[in-house]
Design an enzyme around this catalytic site. Structure first.
Site, mmCIF file in Angstrom:
data_model
loop_
_atom_site.group_PDB
_atom_site.id
_atom_site.type_symbol
_atom_site.label_atom_id
_atom_site.label_comp_id
_atom_site.label_asym_id
_atom_site.label_seq_id
_atom_site.Cartn_x
_atom_site.Cartn_y
_atom_site.Cartn_z
ATOM 1 N N ASN A 104 24.917 72.036 63.237
ATOM 2 C CA ASN A 104 23.670 72.394 63.911
ATOM 3 C C ASN A 104 23.003 71.214 64.617
ATOM 4 O OD1 ASN A 104 23.662 72.074 60.989
ATOM 5 N ND2 ASN A 104 21.451 71.955 61.179
ATOM 6 N N GLN A 106 26.367 78.393 63.759
ATOM 7 C CA GLN A 106 26.233 77.747 65.070
ATOM 8 C C GLN A 106 27.462 77.964 65.950
ATOM 9 O OE1 GLN A 106 23.468 76.595 66.110
ATOM 10 N NE2 GLN A 106 22.277 76.235 64.241
ATOM 11 N N GLY A 160 21.490 86.304 62.996
ATOM 12 C CA GLY A 160 21.274 86.861 64.333
ATOM 13 C C GLY A 160 20.348 86.032 65.208
ATOM 14 N N CYS A 212 12.280 65.878 59.180
ATOM 15 C CA CYS A 212 11.125 65.055 59.522
ATOM 16 C C CYS A 212 10.286 64.876 58.263
ATOM 17 C CB CYS A 212 10.325 65.812 60.551
ATOM 18 S SG CYS A 212 9.549 64.787 61.727
HETATM 19 N N1 PLP Z 1 23.680 77.093 58.533
HETATM 20 C C1 PLP Z 1 23.445 76.474 59.686
HETATM 21 C C2 PLP Z 1 24.519 75.637 60.302
HETATM 22 C C3 PLP Z 1 22.214 76.585 60.298
HETATM 23 O O1 PLP Z 1 21.980 75.949 61.458
HETATM 24 C C4 PLP Z 1 21.220 77.379 59.677
HETATM 25 C C5 PLP Z 1 19.882 77.456 60.275
HETATM 26 O O2 PLP Z 1 19.395 76.505 60.878
HETATM 27 C C6 PLP Z 1 21.513 78.021 58.482
HETATM 28 C C7 PLP Z 1 22.753 77.854 57.928
HETATM 29 C C8 PLP Z 1 20.506 78.893 57.794
HETATM 30 O O3 PLP Z 1 20.254 80.012 58.602
HETATM 31 P P1 PLP Z 1 19.023 80.997 58.307
HETATM 32 O O4 PLP Z 1 17.824 80.141 58.152
HETATM 33 O O5 PLP Z 1 18.966 81.865 59.504
HETATM 34 O O6 PLP Z 1 19.320 81.753 57.069
#
Ligand code: PLP
Length: 757
Positions: A159, A189, A210, A337
């Site tokens: 991410n 991602q 989603g 942060c």
């Molecule tokens: N995994 C990755 C790589 C992510 O970027 C995120 C959210 O930023 C998540 C898991 C968690 O997703 P959610 O908060 O939609 O459950």
């Protein structure tokens, strides 16, 4: 007129595209049935759900296996981990069992592993798989540990950096070492950015969300490979074949149906891979053009084209975020942060240098980006960065009009403070307490503003490093007058012949800068070579206490405390006498500018210290003798923790209590205005931010000039109410607390700042 916004933070979340929003509205208002109902409305809802499930399979390339709708990826991760741990309980436990996850994984993964391993009482170590400098997993490490693994969790695309793995090689190494181990791949991602063919792999669990691709928050799904165990996390009415109870999120599923349709159709709603690569190339060119020194924190050969992660030498993430935000470009600092230091654990795990991790910016977009939007973004980036050039923070050959720099400017690196004083009537300046990491910025500023640095001064010698002043003096040798180049150990020019008399009649060496004068006086204690540099904007011969505007006292007086006196060259008794001396030289409201600011108090004064009632107050009120001071000081120093991160602590400090600052909502401010109340509205963002989105009638008092502003207002601070505003309300709160500490009573700040105005 409100500013157009450009959203480049798609890895955090995305907008819901209009056709998807239409489908959601329809599902809420017309096709709202419960899929478990047997009437027509229910049957339609169920049919839509199954259509969507079938489309999900196509999107993921998963003709077999289960697709379970969830609230998002975090829930999918819980289900996968619980299922794997439940399986582990039924198998013989290996010796020294491991739960493996990639070191750059989203926090949802390791935290879930730790949480459920603890609750299930599974004695496994949760171990990070190291990554290389590009973010690629260490396959040898996996090969050496996979036989003991109860589960392995990796991610399809990161991410923060967009890094993707060599999935075929990863699969080979996992399966050759442990054919049975449950393998979860976080695909959040990757959706819409990488081709997926899950059924052709042995991936056991793949969670999705989603909202990372134009659907609303609150809907996601989990893919589970055929025959792989699945433990329901939510029990109840038996929905989703008993695997995930609770009435299904019909509107979310309707959104996914449209989204999947868009992904699968070739109608051009989403840009193809080649187009996305072209978009990235254009952004890279724009960024390199405006920041020639920029460094990418990723390898573009192994990262999705929609994520850019970069750092710019000399700029913190916070500064760049503030700049982009002021220009209406929403980006992310690409990192967690915390209140003090911003750094990225992902970039740390990749072994990138600390400065890159501390100054990373992530810019991410989705496949619905268009060429027209991208062109507008690039144009906006260009104009945002041009604003930095007008502040002299960036070198530029553009003919930009520059913001003039006068008075006292405070620079910070961590808790260290460096000060630049520019005489308002000449182009003479001095630097006090230089800090290595700020040298480049100072040099650029001094050259760009055409200033003449008369001296680069330290308030004391440093036991653990050479003064950064040496390097800065060398860098600026062509601007420093030749006769002032020969200096002593603290940077004071040897040939400085002027002298000034202080309030107690002592005569001290002085440096004149136009109409201002800087006097150096000994202030031993923290170290035996400590000095006070006393600045008066009025270059008269005798400087009475009220003539001293700013006193640079290094580590002798810090806001709310005294500098440490437990170095080998410290002398607590000397500090006692220095403090008494200072109370004669300074007016109670003269501003004391420290070389460390641990709690964002910016500056202090004798009056503020007296009000706060610490050790200095006891000395100043005459109630403490030498012996008692020595004992109390030793006690104060014994409570000092030596290190704060990588910094040596120079004084035991406490966070300020401050008391609450009255908050004003933007609407209340307007009401005050309508009522014709007198007030001064101060926008405390930096000049380049202010220039990009000025507020109609606010005065710009940048945080870096707050101390100068207070100095200018010294005798007028209690007139009209002051209302402070910034981008989000955090800088205005800090500045208000500092002003309050320094005696301003009638102060308010705008909660939520411009963001909520
Ligand atoms: N995994 C990755 C790589 C992510 O970027 C995120 C959210 O930023 C998540 C898991 C968690 O997703 P959610 O908060 O939609 O459950």
């Amino acid at each position: 007129m409100s500013q157009q916004e450009f959203y480049l933070d798609s890895n955090a979340t995305t907008v819901v595209l209009p056709p998807i929003a239409d489908a959601v509205m329809k599902a809420l208002t017309q096709e709202f049935g419960n899929p478990s109902s047997s009437h027509v409305t229910g049957i339609r809802a169920k049919a839509r759900m199954e259509r969507t499930r079938a489309l999900a399979r196509q999107v993921m390339g998963a003709h077999s296996g289960q697709v379970i709708f969830t609230s998002g990826a975090t829930e999918g991760i819980q289900t996968a981990v619980i299922s794997a741990l439940q399986t582990a309980k039924t198998r013989p436990m290996p010796e020294a069992p491991l739960l493996l996850y990639g070191a750059t994984e989203h926090k949802a993964v390791p935290e879930t592993l730790k949480h459920w391993a603890r609750l299930f009482d599974i004695p496994a170590e949760v171990r990070a798989i190291p990554v290389d400098g590009r973010g690629r997993l260490d396959l040898d490490f996996i090969a050496g540990h996979i036989d003991r693994a109860l589960m392995i969790c990796t991610m399809a695309a990161n991410n923060e950096t967009g890094c993707f793995q060599d999935m075929a090689a990863l699969e080979r190494v996992i399966r050759s070492g442990n054919p049975q181990v449950p393998w979860m791949v976080d695909c959040v991602q990757a959706l819409g950015k990488l081709p997926l063919a899950l059924a052709e792999t042995s991936i056991d669990y793949a969670p999705f969300s989603g909202h990372k691709l134009y659907a609303p928050k609150g809907i996601g799904w989990l893919y589970v490979r055929e025959g792989v165990p699945l433990t329901p996390v939510i029990a109840g009415g038996g929905q989703e074949s008993g695997l995930r109870s609770g009435t299904e999120n019909g509107a979310g599923i309707a959104a996914l149906e449209v989204l999947f349709g868009m992904m699968l159709s070739q109608d051009g709603a989403f840009a193809d891979h080649a187009t996305l690569l072209g978009y990235r190339a254009q952004l890279v060119n724009t960024l390199r053009g405006v920041f020639p020194e920029l460094v990418f924190n990723q390898d573009h050969d192994c990262s999705v084209p929609t994520t850019l992660n970069f750092s710019v030498p000399g700029f913190s993430s916070k500064e760049l975020m503030d700049l982009f935000d002021a220009a209406g470009i929403r980006v992310s600092s690409g990192s967690a942060c915390s209140s003090k230091v911003t750094r990225s654990f992902v970039l740390d795990a990749m072994g990138l240098p600390a400065w890159q991790s501390e100054s990373a910016i992530r810019l991410s977009f989705g496949p619905a980006m268009t060429q027209a939007e991208l062109d507008a973004v690039c144009e906006r980036i260009d104009s945002a960065v041009a604003a930095l050039a007008t502040s002299c923070l960036l070198e530029s050959d553009r003919d930009a009009e520059k913001h003039g720099l006068k008075g006292l400017i405070q620079f910070k690196a961590g808790s260290s403070c460096c000060w630049l004083y520019v005489d308002p009537d000449s182009n003479h300046c001095v630097v006090v307490d230089p800090v290595d990491s700020l040298n480049q910025r100072l040099e650029r500023l001094i050259r760009c503003q055409d200033l003449v640095p008369l001296a680069i001064l330290d308030t004391h010698g440093h036991a653990d490093h050479e003064s950064s002043g040496v390097a800065l003096r060398e860098a600026l040798f062509d601007r420093i007058p030749a006769e002032l180049m020969a200096v002593d150990a603290l940077g004071w020019p040897n040939s400085c012949g002027t002298r000034r008399t202080l309030a107690d009649g002592q005569v001290m060496p002085a440096l004149t800068l136009g109409n201002s004068v800087l006097v150096r006086a000994p202030l031993p204690g923290h170290t035996d070579d400590s000095v006070a540099l006393l600045l008066s904007r009025n270059a008269c011969d005798t400087l009475l206490a009220e003539d001293i505007d700013f006193a640079f006292c290094g580590d002798t007086v810090l806001a709310g405390t005294l500098g440490r006196t437990n170095f080998s060259n410290s002398q607590p008794l000397s500090m006692y006498h220095s403090l008494n001396q200072l109370s004669v030289w300074l007016h109670p409201d003269s501003l004391i500018c420290p070389s460390h600011d641990y709690h964002h108090q910016f500056a202090t004064s004798l009056a503020a210290e007296l009000r706060e009632g610490g050790l200095l107050a006891e000395v100043l009120s005459g109630g403490m003798g030498e012996h008692a001071f020595m004992l109390a000081k030793a006690e104060l120093d014994s409570g000092l923790c030596d290190q704060a991160g990588s910094e040596l602590m120079c004084g035991a400090t406490v966070a300020q209590s401050g008391g609450a600052i009255p908050e004003l909502r933007a609407a209340e401010l307007q009401q005050w205005r309508r009522e014709g109340r007198r007030l001064s509205l101060l926008d405390i963002r930096e000049p380049h931010e202010f220039a990009l989105s000025p507020t109609s009638d606010a005065d710009n008092v940048p945080l870096s000039r707050l101390v100068d502003f207070i100095g200018q207002q010294r005798y007028r601070l209690d007139s009209d109410p002051m209302v402070l505003v910034c981008r989000s309300g955090s800088r205005s709160l800090l500045a208000s607390q500092s002003l309050r500490r320094l005696g301003v009573t009638n102060i308010h700040h705008i909660a939520g700042g411009h963001a909520l105005s």
